[in-house]
Design a protein around this motif. Structure first.
Motif, PDB file in Angstrom:
ATOM      1  N   LEU A  18       0.818  -1.209   0.000  1.00  0.00           N
ATOM      2  CA  LEU A  18       0.000   0.000   0.000  1.00  0.00           C
ATOM      3  C   LEU A  18       0.858   1.268   0.000  1.00  0.00           C
ATOM      4  N   GLU A  19       1.968   1.271   0.700  1.00  0.00           N
ATOM      5  CA  GLU A  19       2.813   2.469   0.747  1.00  0.00           C
ATOM      6  C   GLU A  19       3.353   2.814  -0.640  1.00  0.00           C
ATOM      7  N   TYR A  20       3.849   1.819  -1.356  1.00  0.00           N
ATOM      8  CA  TYR A  20       4.331   2.070  -2.722  1.00  0.00           C
ATOM      9  C   TYR A  20       3.176   2.530  -3.600  1.00  0.00           C
ATOM     10  N   TYR A  21       2.045   1.864  -3.467  1.00  0.00           N
ATOM     11  CA  TYR A  21       0.881   2.177  -4.290  1.00  0.00           C
ATOM     12  C   TYR A  21       0.456   3.635  -4.123  1.00  0.00           C
ATOM     13  N   LYS A  22       0.273   4.066  -2.879  1.00  0.00           N
ATOM     14  CA  LYS A  22      -0.237   5.427  -2.660  1.00  0.00           C
ATOM     15  C   LYS A  22       0.824   6.502  -2.840  1.00  0.00           C
ATOM     16  N   ASN A  23       2.091   6.187  -2.583  1.00  0.00           N
ATOM     17  CA  ASN A  23       3.143   7.206  -2.646  1.00  0.00           C
ATOM     18  C   ASN A  23       3.895   7.267  -3.972  1.00  0.00           C
ATOM     19  N   THR A  24       3.859   6.191  -4.759  1.00  0.00           N
ATOM     20  CA  THR A  24       4.609   6.151  -6.017  1.00  0.00           C
ATOM     21  C   THR A  24       3.708   5.880  -7.222  1.00  0.00           C
ATOM     22  N   HIS A  25       2.977   4.755  -7.167  1.00  0.00           N
ATOM     23  CA  HIS A  25       2.174   4.386  -8.345  1.00  0.00           C
ATOM     24  C   HIS A  25       1.055   5.384  -8.623  1.00  0.00           C
ATOM     25  N   MET A  26       0.296   5.737  -7.608  1.00  0.00           N
ATOM     26  CA  MET A  26      -0.842   6.632  -7.834  1.00  0.00           C
ATOM     27  C   MET A  26      -0.416   8.039  -8.272  1.00  0.00           C
ATOM     28  N   PRO A  27       0.630   8.639  -7.712  1.00  0.00           N
ATOM     29  CA  PRO A  27       1.075   9.918  -8.270  1.00  0.00           C
ATOM     30  C   PRO A  27       1.513   9.798  -9.732  1.00  0.00           C
ATOM     31  N   LEU A  28       2.154   8.687 -10.093  1.00  0.00           N
ATOM     32  CA  LEU A  28       2.517   8.452 -11.488  1.00  0.00           C
ATOM     33  C   LEU A  28       1.260   8.367 -12.349  1.00  0.00           C
ATOM     34  N   ALA A  29       0.281   7.587 -11.907  1.00  0.00           N
ATOM     35  CA  ALA A  29      -0.967   7.446 -12.661  1.00  0.00           C
ATOM     36  C   ALA A  29      -1.679   8.792 -12.788  1.00  0.00           C
ATOM     37  N   GLY A  30      -1.686   9.575 -11.720  1.00  0.00           N
ATOM     38  CA  GLY A  30      -2.313  10.886 -11.769  1.00  0.00           C
ATOM     39  C   GLY A  30      -1.635  11.810 -12.769  1.00  0.00           C
ATOM     40  N   LYS A  31      -0.315  11.754 -12.803  1.00  0.00           N
ATOM     41  CA  LYS A  31       0.440  12.588 -13.743  1.00  0.00           C
ATOM     42  C   LYS A  31       0.164  12.179 -15.192  1.00  0.00           C
ATOM     43  N   LEU A  32       0.134  10.876 -15.443  1.00  0.00           N
ATOM     44  CA  LEU A  32      -0.053  10.385 -16.809  1.00  0.00           C
ATOM     45  C   LEU A  32      -1.493  10.511 -17.298  1.00  0.00           C
ATOM     46  N   LEU A  33      -2.450  10.190 -16.443  1.00  0.00           N
ATOM     47  CA  LEU A  33      -3.847  10.161 -16.869  1.00  0.00           C
ATOM     48  C   LEU A  33      -4.541  11.519 -16.771  1.00  0.00           C
ATOM     49  N   GLU A  34      -4.030  12.394 -15.940  1.00  0.00           N
ATOM     50  CA  GLU A  34      -4.588  13.737 -15.756  1.00  0.00           C
ATOM     51  C   GLU A  34      -6.090  13.726 -15.473  1.00  0.00           C
ATOM     52  N   PRO A  35      -6.516  13.012 -14.415  1.00  0.00           N
ATOM     53  CA  PRO A  35      -7.933  13.013 -14.065  1.00  0.00           C
ATOM     54  C   PRO A  35      -8.321  14.327 -13.384  1.00  0.00           C
ATOM     55  N   VAL A  36      -9.614  14.526 -13.230  1.00  0.00           N
ATOM     56  CA  VAL A  36     -10.098  15.652 -12.433  1.00  0.00           C
ATOM     57  C   VAL A  36      -9.595  15.482 -11.005  1.00  0.00           C
ATOM     58  N   ARG A  37      -9.691  14.261 -10.502  1.00  0.00           N
ATOM     59  CA  ARG A  37      -9.146  13.899  -9.182  1.00  0.00           C
ATOM     60  C   ARG A  37      -9.057  12.381  -9.096  1.00  0.00           C
ATOM     61  N   TYR A  38      -8.377  11.897  -8.057  1.00  0.00           N
ATOM     62  CA  TYR A  38      -8.360  10.461  -7.797  1.00  0.00           C
ATOM     63  C   TYR A  38      -8.351  10.215  -6.302  1.00  0.00           C
ATOM     64  N   GLU A  39      -8.729   8.993  -5.923  1.00  0.00           N
ATOM     65  CA  GLU A  39      -8.784   8.573  -4.527  1.00  0.00           C
ATOM     66  C   GLU A  39      -8.179   7.184  -4.401  1.00  0.00           C
ATOM     67  N   VAL A  40      -7.668   6.884  -3.233  1.00  0.00           N
ATOM     68  CA  VAL A  40      -7.172   5.546  -2.913  1.00  0.00           C
ATOM     69  C   VAL A  40      -7.925   5.056  -1.678  1.00  0.00           C
ATOM     70  N   ASP A  41      -8.447   3.841  -1.742  1.00  0.00           N
ATOM     71  CA  ASP A  41      -9.144   3.213  -0.618  1.00  0.00           C
ATOM     72  C   ASP A  41      -8.289   2.076  -0.073  1.00  0.00           C
ATOM     73  N   LYS A  42      -8.260   1.965   1.244  1.00  0.00           N
ATOM     74  CA  LYS A  42      -7.668   0.813   1.923  1.00  0.00           C
ATOM     75  C   LYS A  42      -8.823   0.025   2.522  1.00  0.00           C
ATOM     76  N   GLY A  43      -8.961  -1.253   2.146  1.00  0.00           N
ATOM     77  CA  GLY A  43     -10.045  -2.078   2.667  1.00  0.00           C
ATOM     78  C   GLY A  43      -9.886  -2.333   4.154  1.00  0.00           C
ATOM     79  N   LEU A  44     -10.975  -2.115   4.899  1.00  0.00           N
ATOM     80  CA  LEU A  44     -10.955  -2.344   6.342  1.00  0.00           C
ATOM     81  C   LEU A  44     -11.805  -3.534   6.757  1.00  0.00           C
ATOM     82  N   SER A  45     -13.015  -3.644   6.203  1.00  0.00           N
ATOM     83  CA  SER A  45     -13.885  -4.772   6.546  1.00  0.00           C
ATOM     84  C   SER A  45     -14.937  -4.947   5.466  1.00  0.00           C
TER      85      SER A  45
END
Length: 100
Positions: A18-45
């Motif tokens: 999750l740390e790599y995903y939210k701190n590295t992959h998602m910023p990369l995806a945001g930069k490349l895809l240029e969405p209006v916004r994005y969110e990351v969910d961590k499953g709890l239950s």
């Protein structure tokens, strides 16, 4: 408004960083895809507190149109998929939705 969601099912023996995903992959995806916004969910239950979460994580990208999303993902999908080995062994489930 279009929402592109990626879900990572909780599967025994599979890994997800999750740390790599939210701190590295998602910023990369945001930069490349240029969405209006994005969110990351961590499953709890699941349906009740304390029950196992069906997904370890998910992300949601929001775009003004399906055409814009299609143009961005068609160019950048290979780079984003290549980065998956850095954070997971889980085969994701994807969905494109229209927010109504």
């Amino acid at each position: 408004m279009i929402r592109f969601s990626v879900f990572y099912p909780a599967k025994e023996g599979q890994t997800f960083n999750l740390e790599y995903y939210k701190n590295t992959h998602m910023p990369l995806a945001g930069k490349l895809l240029e969405p209006v916004r994005y969110e990351v969910d961590k499953g709890l239950s699941g349906g009740a507190p304390g029950s196992p979460a069906p997904f370890v994580a998910a992300c949601h990208f929001y775009f003004e149109s399906l055409e814009y999303f299609g143009a961005r993902i068609s160019v950048h999908r290979p780079a984003l998929q290549a980065d998956m080995v850095n954070y997971t062994t889980i085969e994701p489930i994807v969905q494109i939705s229209e927010i109504v």
